[in-house]
Design a protein around this motif. Structure first.
Motif, PDB file in Angstrom:
ATOM      1  N   LEU A  86       3.763   3.204   2.178  1.00 48.50           N
ATOM      2  CA  LEU A  86       2.670   2.237   2.126  1.00 48.50           C
ATOM      3  C   LEU A  86       1.384   2.808   2.716  1.00 48.50           C
ATOM      4  O   LEU A  86       0.281   2.482   2.260  1.00 48.50           O
ATOM      5  CB  LEU A  86       3.060   0.951   2.855  1.00 48.50           C
ATOM      6  N   VAL A  87       1.507   3.653   3.724  1.00 41.95           N
ATOM      7  CA  VAL A  87       0.318   4.316   4.258  1.00 41.95           C
ATOM      8  C   VAL A  87      -0.339   5.140   3.160  1.00 41.95           C
ATOM      9  O   VAL A  87      -1.571   5.105   2.976  1.00 41.95           O
ATOM     10  CB  VAL A  87       0.674   5.214   5.463  1.00 41.95           C
ATOM     11  N   HIS A  88       0.455   5.858   2.394  1.00 42.95           N
ATOM     12  CA  HIS A  88      -0.098   6.676   1.303  1.00 42.95           C
ATOM     13  C   HIS A  88      -0.693   5.795   0.204  1.00 42.95           C
ATOM     14  O   HIS A  88      -1.707   6.159  -0.403  1.00 42.95           O
ATOM     15  CB  HIS A  88       0.984   7.595   0.736  1.00 42.95           C
ATOM     16  N   GLU A  89      -0.078   4.636  -0.042  1.00 44.93           N
ATOM     17  CA  GLU A  89      -0.645   3.717  -1.027  1.00 44.93           C
ATOM     18  C   GLU A  89      -2.017   3.230  -0.581  1.00 44.93           C
ATOM     19  O   GLU A  89      -2.972   3.191  -1.377  1.00 44.93           O
ATOM     20  CB  GLU A  89       0.289   2.523  -1.241  1.00 44.93           C
ATOM     21  N   HIS A  90      -2.116   2.850   0.692  1.00 47.11           N
ATOM     22  CA  HIS A  90      -3.415   2.421   1.229  1.00 47.11           C
ATOM     23  C   HIS A  90      -4.430   3.558   1.145  1.00 47.11           C
ATOM     24  O   HIS A  90      -5.590   3.352   0.776  1.00 47.11           O
ATOM     25  CB  HIS A  90      -3.262   1.955   2.679  1.00 47.11           C
ATOM     26  N   PHE A  91      -3.998   4.755   1.511  1.00 43.60           N
ATOM     27  CA  PHE A  91      -4.890   5.925   1.497  1.00 43.60           C
ATOM     28  C   PHE A  91      -5.402   6.198   0.083  1.00 43.60           C
ATOM     29  O   PHE A  91      -6.597   6.450  -0.128  1.00 43.60           O
ATOM     30  CB  PHE A  91      -4.141   7.141   2.045  1.00 43.60           C
ATOM     31  N   SER A  92      -4.514   6.127  -0.904  1.00 44.52           N
ATOM     32  CA  SER A  92      -4.911   6.397  -2.290  1.00 44.52           C
ATOM     33  C   SER A  92      -5.839   5.328  -2.837  1.00 44.52           C
ATOM     34  O   SER A  92      -6.641   5.588  -3.745  1.00 44.52           O
ATOM     35  CB  SER A  92      -3.669   6.509  -3.178  1.00 44.52           C
ATOM     36  N   ASN A  93      -5.760   4.119  -2.250  1.00 48.28           N
ATOM     37  CA  ASN A  93      -6.665   3.043  -2.652  1.00 48.28           C
ATOM     38  C   ASN A  93      -7.991   3.084  -1.898  1.00 48.28           C
ATOM     39  O   ASN A  93      -8.871   2.251  -2.157  1.00 48.28           O
ATOM     40  CB  ASN A  93      -6.002   1.684  -2.444  1.00 48.28           C
ATOM     41  N   GLY A  94      -8.125   4.015  -0.949  1.00 50.02           N
ATOM     42  CA  GLY A  94      -9.402   4.197  -0.260  1.00 50.02           C
ATOM     43  C   GLY A  94      -9.536   3.517   1.080  1.00 50.02           C
ATOM     44  O   GLY A  94     -10.659   3.340   1.572  1.00 50.02           O
ATOM     45  N   ALA A  95      -8.426   3.143   1.719  1.00 46.89           N
ATOM     46  CA  ALA A  95      -8.502   2.480   3.023  1.00 46.89           C
ATOM     47  C   ALA A  95      -9.115   3.407   4.066  1.00 46.89           C
ATOM     48  O   ALA A  95      -8.836   4.610   4.090  1.00 46.89           O
ATOM     49  CB  ALA A  95      -7.115   2.031   3.471  1.00 46.89           C
ATOM     50  N   ASP A  96      -9.951   2.844   4.931  1.00 47.32           N
ATOM     51  CA  ASP A  96     -10.565   3.609   6.019  1.00 47.32           C
ATOM     52  C   ASP A  96      -9.657   3.689   7.230  1.00 47.32           C
ATOM     53  O   ASP A  96      -9.786   4.595   8.055  1.00 47.32           O
ATOM     54  CB  ASP A  96     -11.885   2.951   6.444  1.00 47.32           C
ATOM     55  N   GLN A  97      -8.781   2.724   7.394  1.00 44.08           N
ATOM     56  CA  GLN A  97      -7.853   2.700   8.514  1.00 44.08           C
ATOM     57  C   GLN A  97      -6.637   1.872   8.110  1.00 44.08           C
ATOM     58  O   GLN A  97      -6.638   1.226   7.060  1.00 44.08           O
ATOM     59  CB  GLN A  97      -8.519   2.133   9.768  1.00 44.08           C
ATOM     60  N   ILE A  98      -5.594   1.885   8.934  1.00 45.53           N
ATOM     61  CA  ILE A  98      -4.360   1.175   8.627  1.00 45.53           C
ATOM     62  C   ILE A  98      -4.145   0.055   9.644  1.00 45.53           C
ATOM     63  O   ILE A  98      -4.204   0.287  10.858  1.00 45.53           O
ATOM     64  CB  ILE A  98      -3.142   2.115   8.636  1.00 45.53           C
ATOM     65  N   LYS A  99      -3.898  -1.146   9.138  1.00 42.79           N
ATOM     66  CA  LYS A  99      -3.610  -2.294   9.995  1.00 42.79           C
ATOM     67  C   LYS A  99      -2.108  -2.597   9.942  1.00 42.79           C
ATOM     68  O   LYS A  99      -1.532  -2.746   8.872  1.00 42.79           O
ATOM     69  CB  LYS A  99      -4.407  -3.508   9.512  1.00 42.79           C
ATOM     70  N   LEU A 100      -1.490  -2.693  11.117  1.00 36.60           N
ATOM     71  CA  LEU A 100      -0.097  -3.088  11.236  1.00 36.60           C
ATOM     72  C   LEU A 100      -0.025  -4.504  11.792  1.00 36.60           C
ATOM     73  O   LEU A 100      -0.884  -4.929  12.587  1.00 36.60           O
ATOM     74  CB  LEU A 100       0.678  -2.167  12.176  1.00 36.60           C
ATOM     75  N   PHE A 101       1.004  -5.235  11.420  1.00 42.47           N
ATOM     76  CA  PHE A 101       1.277  -6.550  11.990  1.00 42.47           C
ATOM     77  C   PHE A 101       2.627  -6.454  12.694  1.00 42.47           C
ATOM     78  O   PHE A 101       3.680  -6.575  12.074  1.00 42.47           O
ATOM     79  CB  PHE A 101       1.275  -7.617  10.896  1.00 42.47           C
ATOM     80  N   ILE A 102       2.579  -6.195  14.008  1.00 43.17           N
ATOM     81  CA  ILE A 102       3.787  -5.877  14.765  1.00 43.17           C
ATOM     82  C   ILE A 102       4.486  -7.127  15.281  1.00 43.17           C
ATOM     83  O   ILE A 102       5.715  -7.183  15.335  1.00 43.17           O
ATOM     84  CB  ILE A 102       3.450  -4.895  15.913  1.00 43.17           C
ATOM     85  N   THR A 103       3.730  -8.154  15.662  1.00 39.39           N
ATOM     86  CA  THR A 103       4.346  -9.399  16.136  1.00 39.39           C
ATOM     87  C   THR A 103       3.922 -10.569  15.257  1.00 39.39           C
ATOM     88  O   THR A 103       3.021 -10.452  14.429  1.00 39.39           O
ATOM     89  CB  THR A 103       3.957  -9.726  17.593  1.00 39.39           C
ATOM     90  N   GLY A 104       4.566 -11.694  15.483  1.00 36.27           N
ATOM     91  CA  GLY A 104       4.097 -12.938  14.902  1.00 36.27           C
ATOM     92  C   GLY A 104       2.903 -13.449  15.682  1.00 36.27           C
ATOM     93  O   GLY A 104       2.341 -12.749  16.534  1.00 36.27           O
ATOM     94  N   GLY A 105       2.520 -14.685  15.398  1.00 35.79           N
ATOM     95  CA  GLY A 105       1.375 -15.256  16.092  1.00 35.79           C
ATOM     96  C   GLY A 105       1.454 -16.763  16.142  1.00 35.79           C
ATOM     97  O   GLY A 105       2.532 -17.352  15.997  1.00 35.79           O
ATOM     98  N   VAL A 106       0.318 -17.382  16.331  1.00 33.14           N
ATOM     99  CA  VAL A 106       0.263 -18.845  16.459  1.00 33.14           C
ATOM    100  C   VAL A 106       0.740 -19.523  15.184  1.00 33.14           C
ATOM    101  O   VAL A 106       1.478 -20.507  15.222  1.00 33.14           O
ATOM    102  CB  VAL A 106      -1.173 -19.292  16.801  1.00 33.14           C
ATOM    103  N   PHE A 107       0.346 -19.004  14.043  1.00 30.19           N
ATOM    104  CA  PHE A 107       0.661 -19.664  12.766  1.00 30.19           C
ATOM    105  C   PHE A 107       2.153 -19.710  12.480  1.00 30.19           C
ATOM    106  O   PHE A 107       2.663 -20.696  11.949  1.00 30.19           O
ATOM    107  CB  PHE A 107      -0.049 -18.942  11.601  1.00 30.19           C
ATOM    108  N   ASP A 108       2.866 -18.625  12.791  1.00 30.94           N
ATOM    109  CA  ASP A 108       4.267 -18.548  12.377  1.00 30.94           C
ATOM    110  C   ASP A 108       5.254 -18.642  13.535  1.00 30.94           C
ATOM    111  O   ASP A 108       6.445 -18.381  13.368  1.00 30.94           O
ATOM    112  CB  ASP A 108       4.523 -17.266  11.580  1.00 30.94           C
TER     113      ASP A 108
END
Length: 461
Positions: free
Chosen positions: A174-196
């Motif tokens: 997925l990092v390579h997919e983002h890179f090939s689409n032109g992403a400047d950086q990678i965002k991870l979602f490591i924990t849940g939050g208020v919504f979930d």
């Protein structure tokens, strides 16, 4: 067109900024600052358009480190939202509508004085497409550092728009997919939050295991991409730092071990914390009916709010870099309210107005790796500028009333489109901050110490 801003009171964005009275800033026809100095001593090159500020305040454009561009901050029910997003991103007409929405959000950011934005997760790689439209001159927008969709896990946060990895190998792919689409950086979602969050008092449940987070960070760094991670629990901060995340978004109370890991994370690098008080405060203060949430989410909003503020105080006290972002598009977080986050930051930590303004400009630029381009009023940098009538060092709320914005030397003609009902609720929250025990009791404790380690930052006139 080249410009000469004369008779300005300049606040340059550096940590120890002072008001530079009767100053001229020369900007060339490429939008670069070519000279900053006393008006009486600066010589015109010839052909400049003269802008006499008559003592008004000229400051660097603000930088918002944490933005989602889809949505405007109006609270909505999230039922079947994932299905709706799939429909939108699954056809050309839907994508055109999505890009139009993102453009409107970016115009509002720019009109409010935000000249650099980092998007941290939006559907369909639409933020990357819109970034490229800005670069090609199709419309005037802020400098956009785009993350694409972001990476989560099947039961993780942001399933609405993020790509899902079930193994380290899928994370790397997925990092390579983002890179090939032109992403400047990678965002991870490591924990849940208020919504979930499902249990009262337990937001930020760990969702992404360490091995996947490590694989994503490792692959991103191999490709020269920085990483950021949504984290709202102490356990999650530990995983993020051990994985080597560059910026921890939101945060939670920190242990001594975590404070050390911030300075040398799992990849041997230093990490920073992005303070985002704007999204949690409404959940903590307003009724669930207003935020379209539940009682559990209200309780967890308070936990996250206090956790973010506590982590920020701890980080500052221990020399850990702190940046600022709003989490725009969350309920009650608009695209024109970066000024509120700056004020929240100052009131919750006791930093000086100088240090708060420095954080929202040059410090954010440094953390995003664009300090050579923007973040301060210095020779050689882009003329990303704001004109204010009042001195923000006297009251940071002056950032609310922007007279004019310049992006790379060009005047911005947009005006921010406000949501009056949301503005009224947020003004009520702002006015009630001093009566919140979490804020008032901490301030009283700091006064009793007769030593506030934060307020020493910055320089008073």
């Amino acid at each position: 067109m080249s410009y000469a801003f004369i008779h300005a009171t300049v606040l340059d964005g550096t940590e120890k900024m002072k008001s530079m009275l009767d100053t001229t800033v020369l900007v060339d026809d490429k939008g670069k600052i070519v000279e900053v100095g006393p008006t009486a001593k600066v010589k015109m090159r010839g052909g400049e358009q003269i802008i006499d500020l008559q003592g008004k305040y000229l400051i660097p454009g603000l930088i918002n480190m944490h933005v989602h561009l889809v949505g405007d901050g109006t609270p909505h029910s999230s039922s079947n939202a994932e299905g709706a997003v799939q429909k939108v991103t699954g056809n050309p007409v839907g994508m055109a509508i999505l890009r139009h929405m993102l453009k409107a959000s970016l115009k509002n950011q720019l009109a409010s004085g935000v000249t650099t934005v980092r998007s941290v997760g939006d559907p369909g790689y639409a933020d990357i497409q819109v970034r490229d439209q800005i670069k090609s001159g199709k419309f005037q927008g802020p400098r956009l550092i785009a993350s694409g969709c972001g990476i989560t896990v099947p039961e993780g946060h942001a399933r609405l728009f993020a790509k899902k990895a079930t193994t380290p190998e899928e994370g790397r792919a997925l990092v390579h997919e983002h890179f090939s689409n032109g992403a400047d950086q990678i965002k991870l979602f490591i924990t849940g939050g208020v919504f979930d969050a499902e249990v009262e008092g337990e937001p930020g449940v760990l969702r992404m295991p360490l091995d996947i987070a490590q694989a994503v960070c490792d692959e991103a760094h191999k490709l020269g991409l920085r990483t950021s991670a949504h984290i709202e629990s102490t356990e999650g901060v530990e995983v993020g730092l051990k994985a080597g995340v560059d910026t921890i978004e939101h945060g939670a109370p920190l242990t001594d071990e975590l404070l050390k890991l911030f300075k040398k994370n799992g990849l041997g690098n230093a990490s920073s914390l992005t303070c985002t008080l704007s999204p949690a405060l409404p959940f903590a203060v307003l009724s669930p009916e207003k935020t379209h949430s539940t009682h559990v989410q209200k309780v967890n909003g308070r936990v996250v709010y206090e956790g973010v503020a506590t982590a920020t105080r701890q980080a500052l006290a221990n020399g850990i870099p702190v940046g600022l972002g709003t989490d725009s598009a969350c309920p009650f977080v608009t695209h024109y309210d970066m000024w509120r986050e700056v004020v929240y930051f100052q009131r919750h930590t006791g930093v000086t107005p100088e240090f708060a303004l420095h954080t929202a400009t040059l410090k954010n630029a440094q953390l995003l790796g664009v300090a050579n381009e923007t973040g301060s009023i210095e020779t050689g940098k882009s003329a990303d500028l704001i004109v204010l009538d009042a001195n923000p060092l006297n009251d940071l709320c002056a950032l609310r009333n922007v007279e004019q914005v310049y992006m790379a030397g060009k005047p911005v003609k947009y005006k921010a489109k406000h949501l009056p009902k949301i503005d009224a609720e947020l003004d009520g929250i702002m006015n009630g901050l001093d009566n919140d025990p979490f804020v008032s009791e901490w301030n009283i404790a700091e006064e009793k110490k007769s030593l506030n380690p934060f307020a020493k930052r910055g320089t008073k006139e």
